[in-house]
Design a protein around this motif. Structure first.
Motif, short mmCIF file in Angstrom:
data_model
loop_
_atom_site.label_atom_id
_atom_site.label_comp_id
_atom_site.label_asym_id
_atom_site.label_seq_id
_atom_site.Cartn_x
_atom_site.Cartn_y
_atom_site.Cartn_z
N SER A 250 0.84 -1.20 0.00
CA SER A 250 0.00 0.00 0.00
C SER A 250 0.88 1.24 0.00
O SER A 250 2.06 1.19 0.36
N LEU A 251 0.27 2.36 -0.41
CA LEU A 251 0.96 3.65 -0.45
C LEU A 251 0.10 4.71 0.21
O LEU A 251 -1.12 4.57 0.29
N SER A 252 0.74 5.79 0.66
CA SER A 252 0.00 6.93 1.17
C SER A 252 0.84 8.18 1.01
O SER A 252 2.04 8.19 1.37
N TRP A 253 0.24 9.24 0.44
CA TRP A 253 0.92 10.53 0.27
C TRP A 253 0.78 11.34 1.55
O TRP A 253 -0.24 11.27 2.24
N ASN A 254 1.79 12.14 1.83
CA ASN A 254 1.73 13.05 2.96
C ASN A 254 0.88 14.26 2.56
O ASN A 254 1.24 14.99 1.63
N PRO A 255 -0.26 14.52 3.22
CA PRO A 255 -1.14 15.61 2.78
C PRO A 255 -0.54 16.99 2.98
O PRO A 255 -0.96 17.94 2.32
N ARG A 256 0.43 17.14 3.88
CA ARG A 256 1.04 18.45 4.12
C ARG A 256 2.33 18.63 3.33
O ARG A 256 2.80 19.76 3.17
N GLU A 257 2.92 17.56 2.85
CA GLU A 257 4.11 17.63 2.01
C GLU A 257 3.84 16.74 0.79
O GLU A 257 4.29 15.59 0.73
N PRO A 258 3.08 17.23 -0.18
CA PRO A 258 2.55 16.36 -1.24
C PRO A 258 3.60 15.71 -2.13
O PRO A 258 3.26 14.83 -2.91
N MET A 293 0.42 -4.29 5.83
CA MET A 293 -0.66 -4.45 4.86
C MET A 293 -1.27 -3.13 4.40
O MET A 293 -1.71 -3.02 3.27
N ASP A 294 -1.31 -2.12 5.28
CA ASP A 294 -1.96 -0.87 4.90
C ASP A 294 -1.32 0.28 5.67
O ASP A 294 -0.70 0.07 6.74
N ILE A 295 -1.50 1.48 5.13
CA ILE A 295 -0.90 2.68 5.73
C ILE A 295 -1.80 3.86 5.43
O ILE A 295 -2.45 3.92 4.37
N ASP A 296 -1.87 4.82 6.36
CA ASP A 296 -2.67 6.02 6.14
C ASP A 296 -2.07 7.16 6.94
O ASP A 296 -1.72 7.00 8.12
#
Length: 452
Positions: A250-258, A293-296
């Motif tokens: 899984s992947l997740s972008w940093n919302p404050r450092e896009p 398995m997952d990240i957020d």
């Protein structure tokens, strides 16, 4: 006989606007307060111990599914709502405050592998192994706000059938497009029954997709051939690709450092990358003893939560190598999906035992109304712990976490193996020609190659 007494007025020693609190006089002269640091150290020690005493992170379980929970989604317009999808095709909308089902979305014939909510918060998009994408109208906020106990069923407003199974879906942060992944990456519009664009790089299945929060046309995917790929919707072909030693789940972008994203990997580590420089990870986050398995990411961008096959949930600082918190229960099985709430106060985890669990993001945080004096006391304790965190006793208490026995043994074994590997490398270097053997850091060692 005369008795001389000291007479004082009570008004001089009573705090303003109160009749029962004594006025406190502060003298900030350091020469008079000779034991200031000793007193503060004791207070910091007590604050660290109190944090452990009041650490009660588990809020409750949301029981209703009859199969393993495979994916979750949150609605940016409703703070208390959370969507969950299970392996038997059941999709539910939950009210986190009452921990009850608000609405059900029946229709999928196989496992639900992806859920996402549109930008305006009105449409839910789901996809699964039954080769279908379904669009649903999200119920109005009234049942969520009132905490209604009746379960309503919704019907899909659109059903798109395709030629392959889907493994994930994600919606643009600002736009009308959403992306599904499976045998390839397909870009869909709400009003079109066919993909408006398709990307393919390699023949393996793509298992996760995430749109960039700052640039709506940029998305990142991970595939079963151990690759991480960046796509730009304005270009006819993929942009960049790296191949790692193990698969990224899984992947997740940093919302404050896009520009930065973090990948949850099969080797038990998470790797943070800068999208502009993919030849080296910015940070390696280690602590899990099995596949992540997952990240957020938290909405603040300072923390992210991970769920692992080792049956634990961990919270990491965005630039920290080790987790600051670990959550587990005796009954919780393998964690397949995790989410931060929209206000960064809670963490929701979905596991193989059919339960959604609600946790506090700060284990010892006081719930309910906090008075101003209580808030000042909490802030003062945090400042004390931060000031004396390098001292051994305070550091030991703050860092200590109780681990389940299997994880504790696995962690010890992994530490022994890492030490043995390090000794072997040192001996190989010592008995070889100077400069003939170079050991790459872990940030680079896990990346096999970068494909432009």
């Amino acid at each position: 006989m005369k008795v001389k007494v000291i007479s004082r007025s009570a008004d001089e020693f009573t705090r303003e606007r109160s009749n029962d609190l004594q006025r406190v006089f502060h003298n900030y002269d350091p020469s008079i307060r000779s034991q200031e640091k000793a007193v503060e150290y004791v207070r910091a020690l007590n604050a660290a111990k109190l944090e452990k005493i009041f650490a009660r992170p588990f809020m409750g379980a949301m029981d209703g599914h009859i199969d393993a929970i495979s994916c979750m989604a949150k609605n940016p317009n409703h703070l208390k709502g959370i969507f969950s999808g299970s392996m038997d095709g059941d999709i539910r909308l939950w009210d986190m405050s009452s921990r009850r089902t608000v609405c059900q979305f029946p229709g999928h014939q196989g496992a639900v592998r992806g859920l996402t909510v549109s930008t305006d918060g009105r449409i839910l998009v789901s996809c699964g192994t039954d080769c279908s994408v379904r669009l649903w109208n999200i119920p109005i906020a009234a049942p969520i706000e009132l905490g209604g106990s009746t379960e309503n069923s919704a019907k899909p407003i659109s059903v798109y059938l395709w030629k392959n199974a889907f493994w994930g879906v994600d919606h643009q942060w600002d736009g009308e497009l959403f992306a599904t992944v499976g045998a390839q990456v397909d870009i869909w519009n709400h009003n079109r029954s066919q993909p408006v664009n398709s990307f393919e790089w390699g023949s393996d299945s793509v298992i996760s997709v995430r749109f960039n929060p700052g640039e709506p046309n940029l998305l990142a995917t991970s595939a079963s051939d151990r690759s991480i790929t960046l796509y730009d919707l304005r270009m006819a072909s993929p942009v960049r690709k790296i191949i790692m030693m193990t698969k990224t789940n899984s992947l997740s972008w940093n919302p404050r450092e896009p520009l930065n994203f973090t990948a949850a990997n099969e080797d038990g580590n998470c790797y943070s990358y800068d999208a502009r420089k993919l030849d080296e990870a910015k940070c390696v986050h280690k602590d899990h003893v099995s596949a992540v398995m997952d990240i957020d990411y938290s909405p603040t961008g300072r923390e992210f939560v991970t769920g692992s096959y080792d049956r634990t949930v961990r919270i990491f600082q965005y630039n920290g190598g080790h987790s600051r918190e670990i959550y587990h229960t005796k009954r919780m099985q393998r964690v397949f999906c995790v989410k931060f709430s929209c206000d960064a106060s809670y963490v929701i985890s979905g596991s193989d035992d059919t339960n959604l669990r609600l946790w506090k993001a700060r284990a010892s945080e006081q719930l309910g109304v906090v008075l101003p004096r209580e808030r000042k006391k909490h802030d003062y304790n945090e400042a004390l712990k931060n000031r004396y965190k390098h001292l051994p006793e305070v550091k030991r208490i703050v860092r200590h976490r109780h681990l389940p026995k299997p994880i504790f043994k696995a962690t010890s074994l992994m530490r022994v193996m890492a030490d043995a590997r390090k000794r072997k490398d040192e001996r190989r270097k010592a008995h070889s020609a100077p400069g003939s053997i170079k050991t790459a850091p872990l940030r680079k060692r896990r990346i096999i190659k970068e494909v432009e």
